[in-house]
Design a protein around this motif. Structure first.
Motif, mmCIF file in Angstrom:
data_model
loop_
_atom_site.group_PDB
_atom_site.id
_atom_site.type_symbol
_atom_site.label_atom_id
_atom_site.label_comp_id
_atom_site.label_asym_id
_atom_site.label_seq_id
_atom_site.Cartn_x
_atom_site.Cartn_y
_atom_site.Cartn_z
ATOM 1 N N VAL A 48 0.927 -1.165 -0.008
ATOM 2 C CA VAL A 48 -0.115 0.163 -0.052
ATOM 3 C C VAL A 48 0.965 1.299 -0.062
ATOM 4 O O VAL A 48 1.846 0.888 0.552
ATOM 5 C CB VAL A 48 -0.738 -0.143 1.306
ATOM 6 N N GLU A 49 0.594 2.194 -0.791
ATOM 7 C CA GLU A 49 1.345 3.584 -0.656
ATOM 8 C C GLU A 49 1.247 4.310 0.587
ATOM 9 O O GLU A 49 0.303 5.181 0.850
ATOM 10 C CB GLU A 49 0.819 4.484 -1.773
ATOM 11 N N ALA A 50 2.091 3.679 1.342
ATOM 12 C CA ALA A 50 1.714 4.128 2.998
ATOM 13 C C ALA A 50 2.289 5.685 3.012
ATOM 14 O O ALA A 50 1.542 6.404 3.915
ATOM 15 C CB ALA A 50 2.891 3.530 3.918
ATOM 16 N N ASP A 51 3.002 6.152 2.288
ATOM 17 C CA ASP A 51 3.639 7.604 2.468
ATOM 18 C C ASP A 51 2.149 8.424 2.365
ATOM 19 O O ASP A 51 2.100 9.528 3.075
ATOM 20 C CB ASP A 51 4.548 8.118 1.338
ATOM 21 N N ALA A 52 1.640 8.357 1.235
ATOM 22 C CA ALA A 52 0.424 9.182 1.089
ATOM 23 C C ALA A 52 -0.640 9.012 2.509
ATOM 24 O O ALA A 52 -1.205 10.148 2.746
ATOM 25 C CB ALA A 52 -0.445 8.928 -0.231
ATOM 26 N N LEU A 53 -0.657 7.902 2.878
ATOM 27 C CA LEU A 53 -1.775 7.887 3.919
ATOM 28 C C LEU A 53 -0.904 8.735 5.235
ATOM 29 O O LEU A 53 -1.791 9.235 6.113
ATOM 30 C CB LEU A 53 -1.972 6.363 4.211
ATOM 31 N N SER A 54 0.176 8.261 5.357
ATOM 32 C CA SER A 54 0.976 8.721 6.645
ATOM 33 C C SER A 54 0.751 10.382 6.816
ATOM 34 O O SER A 54 0.844 11.030 7.981
ATOM 35 C CB SER A 54 2.126 8.458 6.852
ATOM 36 N N GLN A 55 0.554 11.291 5.505
ATOM 37 C CA GLN A 55 0.497 12.670 5.710
ATOM 38 C C GLN A 55 -0.803 12.913 5.902
ATOM 39 O O GLN A 55 -1.018 14.325 5.885
ATOM 40 C CB GLN A 55 0.831 12.768 4.057
ATOM 41 N N LEU A 56 -2.000 12.218 5.840
ATOM 42 C CA LEU A 56 -3.403 12.818 6.239
ATOM 43 C C LEU A 56 -3.469 13.283 7.648
ATOM 44 O O LEU A 56 -2.882 12.810 8.554
ATOM 45 C CB LEU A 56 -4.172 11.563 5.995
ATOM 46 N N PRO A 57 -4.241 14.305 7.704
ATOM 47 C CA PRO A 57 -4.348 14.905 9.122
ATOM 48 C C PRO A 57 -4.952 13.682 10.023
ATOM 49 O O PRO A 57 -5.924 13.050 9.773
ATOM 50 C CB PRO A 57 -5.597 15.818 8.832
ATOM 51 N N GLY A 58 -4.564 13.659 11.321
ATOM 52 C CA GLY A 58 -5.147 12.977 12.301
ATOM 53 C C GLY A 58 -4.333 11.433 12.234
ATOM 54 O O GLY A 58 -4.541 10.631 13.107
ATOM 55 N N VAL A 59 -3.429 11.235 11.343
ATOM 56 C CA VAL A 59 -2.850 9.857 11.150
ATOM 57 C C VAL A 59 -1.529 10.049 12.048
ATOM 58 O O VAL A 59 -0.766 10.889 11.753
ATOM 59 C CB VAL A 59 -2.644 9.465 9.606
ATOM 60 N N ALA A 60 -1.375 9.086 12.998
ATOM 61 C CA ALA A 60 -0.209 9.027 13.754
ATOM 62 C C ALA A 60 0.943 8.052 12.958
ATOM 63 O O ALA A 60 2.009 8.515 13.242
ATOM 64 C CB ALA A 60 -0.601 8.311 15.324
ATOM 65 N N GLU A 61 0.473 7.216 12.480
ATOM 66 C CA GLU A 61 1.491 5.977 11.981
ATOM 67 C C GLU A 61 0.854 4.999 10.882
ATOM 68 O O GLU A 61 -0.394 4.726 11.026
ATOM 69 C CB GLU A 61 1.862 5.240 13.017
ATOM 70 N N VAL A 62 1.577 4.766 9.867
ATOM 71 C CA VAL A 62 1.238 3.632 9.118
ATOM 72 C C VAL A 62 1.875 2.544 9.223
ATOM 73 O O VAL A 62 3.165 2.608 9.089
ATOM 74 C CB VAL A 62 1.045 4.161 7.644
ATOM 75 N N ILE A 63 1.561 1.392 9.804
ATOM 76 C CA ILE A 63 2.410 0.384 9.977
ATOM 77 C C ILE A 63 2.072 -1.032 9.153
ATOM 78 O O ILE A 63 0.923 -1.422 8.984
ATOM 79 C CB ILE A 63 2.702 -0.127 11.411
ATOM 80 N N PRO A 64 3.173 -1.780 8.646
ATOM 81 C CA PRO A 64 2.796 -3.254 8.092
ATOM 82 C C PRO A 64 2.500 -4.093 9.002
ATOM 83 O O PRO A 64 3.069 -4.059 10.079
ATOM 84 C CB PRO A 64 4.081 -3.570 7.289
ATOM 85 N N VAL A 65 1.178 -4.941 8.695
ATOM 86 C CA VAL A 65 0.844 -5.953 9.463
ATOM 87 C C VAL A 65 1.647 -7.242 8.804
ATOM 88 O O VAL A 65 1.216 -7.677 7.768
ATOM 89 C CB VAL A 65 -0.583 -6.034 9.615
ATOM 90 N N SER A 66 2.548 -7.990 9.691
ATOM 91 C CA SER A 66 3.363 -9.141 8.987
ATOM 92 C C SER A 66 2.376 -10.382 8.912
ATOM 93 O O SER A 66 2.643 -11.110 8.113
ATOM 94 C CB SER A 66 4.451 -9.276 9.473
ATOM 95 N N LYS A 67 1.470 -10.530 9.835
ATOM 96 C CA LYS A 67 0.659 -11.686 10.110
ATOM 97 C C LYS A 67 -0.099 -11.916 8.806
ATOM 98 O O LYS A 67 -0.675 -10.931 8.428
ATOM 99 C CB LYS A 67 0.003 -11.620 11.564
#
Ligand code: PEP
Ligand code: MN
Length: 349
Positions: A48-67
């Motif tokens: 997923v394009e994590a960068d675009a999402l991590s810039q959104l207002p109110g977003v603290a972190e975008v993290i991969p889920v390995s499971k």
């Protein structure tokens, strides 16, 4: 992938992040937690394009889920899921143990009502009883079908119990969604992925029983099928697995309870009836399950088990169920849980 919203994120910011996930062609699963909302992302083929999402207002972190299971994972939701009901203060996954009891199958109005009255009196909050029975032999009792569901609904009204009953295909599922409070998916259907997806499209909690040779990861992946369709109220159930032991019908895998608790926020029940196959062994296994941290039990109880049309040998007499419940109260308090109080006749709620 998982979006962790800021502790102070507004509802509008959560909605906005979900909208962006949808615009990217994925499915957002907002999961409100005690301190912050997490948004699980499914439907992505690659990264997923994590960068675009991590810039959104109110977003603290975008993290991969390995499971491989995401929505079921504690990484996504650290606190336990507690399932609540509109028409009852009973819960599943809360402090009070969820005790489900009743006959294996609904055989008649009289048979079900007698069991329902007895289990409600002893403190059960949920009534079990199959209207559709997946039997090994095609010649064995297959259940009363919709008539059985009507009988269950009548017992719910009379005794104030919540009803759990098994769906075996898309036809029974649609009916059970209307009649019951909880949809049971049996061990034999744990990997019926088409049925799991349909159960995920309903808005009723789903009791998912472990397949008789399923691993923990397979069980969690089956739960993930239901959750990926937007139904997050899944209850797992350990009902014994096939081993070389020939002294019991199945082998209760008590060890799965702490393992489940570590990996997932979903509640887990123990079914000591199908695990043991013999009524005298049901209470000891029930006690072991509660001591190990199970969130409740599903137990077969029949007023005339010698004449039961299915699973009579493992069905408790009402008096045995009552004694088991009294005994469980002591164990429950040792592990920080409680069992609903016995009810006096006529006030079963
Ligand atoms: C049941 O609950 O009666 C039943 C058929 O259970 P399982 O799917 O665990 O065999
Ligand atoms: Mn049964």
């Amino acid at each position: 992938m998982l979006i962790l919203m800021d502790i102070n994120a507004t509802e509008e910011q959560v909605r906005n992040a979900c909208r962006r996930v949808e615009e990217m062609g994925y499915r957002p699963h907002p999961l409100p937690g005690a301190t912050r909302t997490a948004i699980g992302i499914t439907g992505n083929k690659g990264a997923v394009e994590a960068d675009a999402l991590s810039q959104l207002p109110g977003v603290a972190e975008v993290i991969p889920v390995s499971k491989p299971y995401k929505l079921a994972s504690r990484d996504v939701k650290p606190e336990n899921t507690v399932i609540r009901f509109a028409n009852s203060d009973a819960t599943i996954g809360g402090e009070e143990l969820a005790i489900m009891a009743g006959p294996c199958g609904v055989e008649s109005r009289d048979q079900l009502f007698r069991s329902a009255e007895a289990v409600a009196r002893s403190g059960a909050r949920f009534l079990r009883g199959g209207a559709y029975k997946p039997r090994t032999s095609p010649y064995a009792f297959q259940g009363l079908g919709e008539e059985g569901l009507e009988i269950l609904a009548g017992a719910r009204e009379q005794f104030g119990l919540l009803v759990v009953t098994e769906a075996i295909d898309h036809i029974s599922l649609a009916l059970i969604e209307q009649y019951a409070d909880i949809i049971q998916i049996g061990a034999r259907n744990m990997q019926n992925f088409a049925l799991l997806k349909l159960a995920g499209q309903t808005r009723k909690p789903v009791l998912l029983k472990r397949g008789m040779s399923a691993t923990l990861e397979e069980l969690l992946m089956a739960a993930e099928y239901i959750m990926s369709e937007g139904n997050y109220n899944v209850i797992l159930c350990e009902r014994g697995i096939r081993t070389f032991a020939d002294h019991s019908r199945n082998t209760l895998d008590v060890g799965i309870i702490p393992a489940v608790k570590r990996l997932t926020h979903l509640p887990i029940l123990v079914d000591p009836s199908h695990a043991s196959g013999k009524r005298d062994n049901v209470a000891p296994l029930a006690r072991a399950g509660v001591a190990a941290g199970a969130d409740g039990l599903i137990v077969e109880v029949h007023c005339d088990p010698d004449r039961a049309l299915s699973d009579g040998a493992q069905s408790l007499y009402p008096a045995q169920f009552d004694a088991m419940m009294q005994n469980l109260r002591g164990i429950a308090s040792l592990v920080g849980r409680s069992v609903h109080a016995p009810q006096t006749a006529g006030a079963a709620r």
